[in-house]
Design a protein around this motif. Structure first.
Motif, short mmCIF file in Angstrom:
data_model
loop_
_atom_site.label_atom_id
_atom_site.label_comp_id
_atom_site.label_asym_id
_atom_site.label_seq_id
_atom_site.Cartn_x
_atom_site.Cartn_y
_atom_site.Cartn_z
N PRO A 189 -6.34 -31.21 18.68
CA PRO A 189 -7.44 -30.29 18.39
C PRO A 189 -7.56 -30.03 16.89
O PRO A 189 -6.55 -29.82 16.23
CB PRO A 189 -7.06 -29.02 19.16
N ILE A 190 -8.78 -30.10 16.37
CA ILE A 190 -9.00 -29.85 14.94
C ILE A 190 -9.48 -28.41 14.76
O ILE A 190 -8.93 -27.63 14.00
CB ILE A 190 -10.04 -30.83 14.34
N VAL A 191 -10.56 -28.06 15.48
CA VAL A 191 -11.12 -26.72 15.38
C VAL A 191 -11.96 -26.46 16.63
O VAL A 191 -12.41 -27.39 17.28
CB VAL A 191 -11.97 -26.59 14.08
N LYS A 192 -12.13 -25.17 16.96
CA LYS A 192 -12.96 -24.84 18.12
C LYS A 192 -14.29 -24.28 17.61
O LYS A 192 -14.29 -23.44 16.70
CB LYS A 192 -12.25 -23.81 18.99
N LEU A 193 -15.39 -24.74 18.19
CA LEU A 193 -16.70 -24.28 17.76
C LEU A 193 -17.38 -23.47 18.86
O LEU A 193 -17.28 -23.81 20.04
CB LEU A 193 -17.60 -25.47 17.40
N ARG A 194 -18.11 -22.41 18.44
CA ARG A 194 -18.85 -21.58 19.39
C ARG A 194 -20.28 -22.12 19.46
O ARG A 194 -20.63 -23.03 18.75
CB ARG A 194 -18.84 -20.14 18.87
N ASP A 195 -21.13 -21.53 20.32
CA ASP A 195 -22.54 -21.94 20.44
C ASP A 195 -23.17 -22.05 19.06
O ASP A 195 -23.04 -21.14 18.23
CB ASP A 195 -23.36 -20.89 21.21
N ASN A 196 -23.88 -23.14 18.84
CA ASN A 196 -24.67 -23.37 17.62
C ASN A 196 -23.86 -23.45 16.33
O ASN A 196 -24.45 -23.49 15.26
CB ASN A 196 -25.76 -22.29 17.46
N GLU A 197 -22.56 -23.44 16.42
CA GLU A 197 -21.78 -23.63 15.20
C GLU A 197 -21.68 -25.13 14.93
O GLU A 197 -21.56 -25.92 15.87
CB GLU A 197 -20.37 -23.04 15.35
N GLU A 198 -21.70 -25.48 13.65
CA GLU A 198 -21.68 -26.90 13.31
C GLU A 198 -20.61 -27.20 12.29
O GLU A 198 -20.22 -26.32 11.51
CB GLU A 198 -23.04 -27.30 12.70
N ILE A 199 -20.15 -28.43 12.31
CA ILE A 199 -19.19 -28.86 11.31
C ILE A 199 -19.59 -30.26 10.86
O ILE A 199 -20.00 -31.09 11.66
CB ILE A 199 -17.74 -28.80 11.88
N PHE A 200 -19.58 -30.46 9.52
CA PHE A 200 -19.94 -31.77 8.97
C PHE A 200 -19.05 -32.02 7.76
O PHE A 200 -19.19 -31.36 6.74
CB PHE A 200 -21.44 -31.79 8.61
N ILE A 201 -18.12 -32.95 7.92
CA ILE A 201 -17.18 -33.24 6.84
C ILE A 201 -17.16 -34.74 6.57
O ILE A 201 -17.09 -35.56 7.50
CB ILE A 201 -15.73 -32.79 7.21
#
Lengths: 250, 64
Positions: free
Chosen positions: A112-124
């Motif tokens: 697991p890297i990270v947990k995201l909630r509704d509509n949260e975004e990650i771009f790396i």
């Protein structure tokens, strides 16, 4: 020198190496751990991070992921690009990381890297670099260790032998042809219970020319590749020393 | 917060094992048995899973 494989399980291999000395074994151990290049994520550009974890926290986690490395294409200092782009709600796993080179991939797919909630975004956007363990542990390809092969010296009668065999907490002793033999020497931890049970008749001595060499890769390279490469690196260092010393001392 | 990627002491990757471990223990199984099954031998790696407190689900509620 004679090398025999005595144990293999998962990523771990144990070798019995006879007819050598501690200096050579330790030189190979040290080069294998700190001089063999392997890929690991080094630089990252965080374009978007809506998650609860800080950018640095995610960066540190990404860096520690072992990456499958082909040593023929990736030499020391070579770089490769990777991308992680996900939208919540979901648990972002290491397998979501995409690499521009299909031969490079994350070894452990479900970290697991990270947990995201509704509509949260990650771009790396990431850049992995081939480097050595001396620079940072994330570039260490394996855990390597050795210990001296234990041997039981001395003689006991058959009745005493029974006592001695019973006293071993790992149950690795056997009585064969009037002698007590350590059946699985790689499991012996030199506890000395056999010495006590024999009332001083037996002595547990570590050998000075045979070793049990353990190597456990993190998965980026195979155990075979790591050992072969470490010998190559050690040889190059000796060659360099040879060319430098030539003609310096009369 | 979230399970560390690697064991602090030896560096073995243990992050991918936590949810399997937690699920089995949740069913009421002995943690020792589950750890042995997952192939975690050293006590440095075993304590990583045994002593971990998963807090990310608590923290995630409070993000704006």
């Amino acid at each position: 020198m004679n090398i025999k494989k005595v144990f293999e399980e998962g990523n771990e291999v144990k070798l019995l190496i006879t007819g050598t000395n501690i200096a050579l074994i330790n030189a190979i151990r040290r080069t294998a751990m700190s001089e063999v290049p392997v890929l690991a994520i080094e630089d990252l550009a965080i374009h978007r991070n809506d998650s609860v974890l800080f950018d640095e926290y995610i960066g540190a986690r990404l860096g520690l992921l072992p990456l499958k490395t082909d040593l023929k294409t990736y030499k020391l200092g070579d770089k490769v690009k990777l991308v992680l782009k996900e939208k919540g709600p979901k648990m972002v796993l290491s397998s979501d990381i995409k690499c521009s080179d299909p031969s490079v991939e994350v070894v452990n797919k479900e970290v697991p890297i990270v947990k995201l909630r509704d509509n949260e975004e990650i771009f790396i956007e990431m850049q992995a670099e081939a480097n050595i363990g001396k620079e940072h542990v994330k570039w260490q390809p394996a855990l390597v260790a050795y210990n001296e092969m234990p041997k039981l010296e001395g003689k006991v009668s058959e009745r005493e032998a029974k006592e001695v065999i019973k006293s071993c907490p790992k149950k690795i002793l056997e009585f064969k042809a009037g002698k007590i033999i350590i059946e699985k020497p790689y499991e012996c931890d030199l506890c000395g219970y056999c010495e006590i049970a024999s009332k001083g008749k037996l002595k547990l001595v570590p050998s000075n020319n045979s070793f049990i060499f353990t190597i456990e890769t993190y998965g980026g390279l195979t155990n075979q590749e790591i050992l072969e490469k470490s010998v190559e690196v050690l040889e190059a260092k000796c060659k360099e020393f040879e060319s430098e010393i030539k003609g310096k001392i009369k | 917060m979230i399970i560390p990627v690697r064991c602090f002491s030896c560096g073995k990757v243990i992050g991918d094992l936590y949810y399997k471990f937690a699920e089995e223990v949740q069913k009421g199984r002995d943690p020792k048995e589950v750890l042995d099954e997952l192939g975690i031998k050293r006590y440095c790696c075993r304590r990583m899973l045994l002593s971990h407190v998963e807090l990310i689900d608590e923290v995630i509620k409070y993000k704006v």
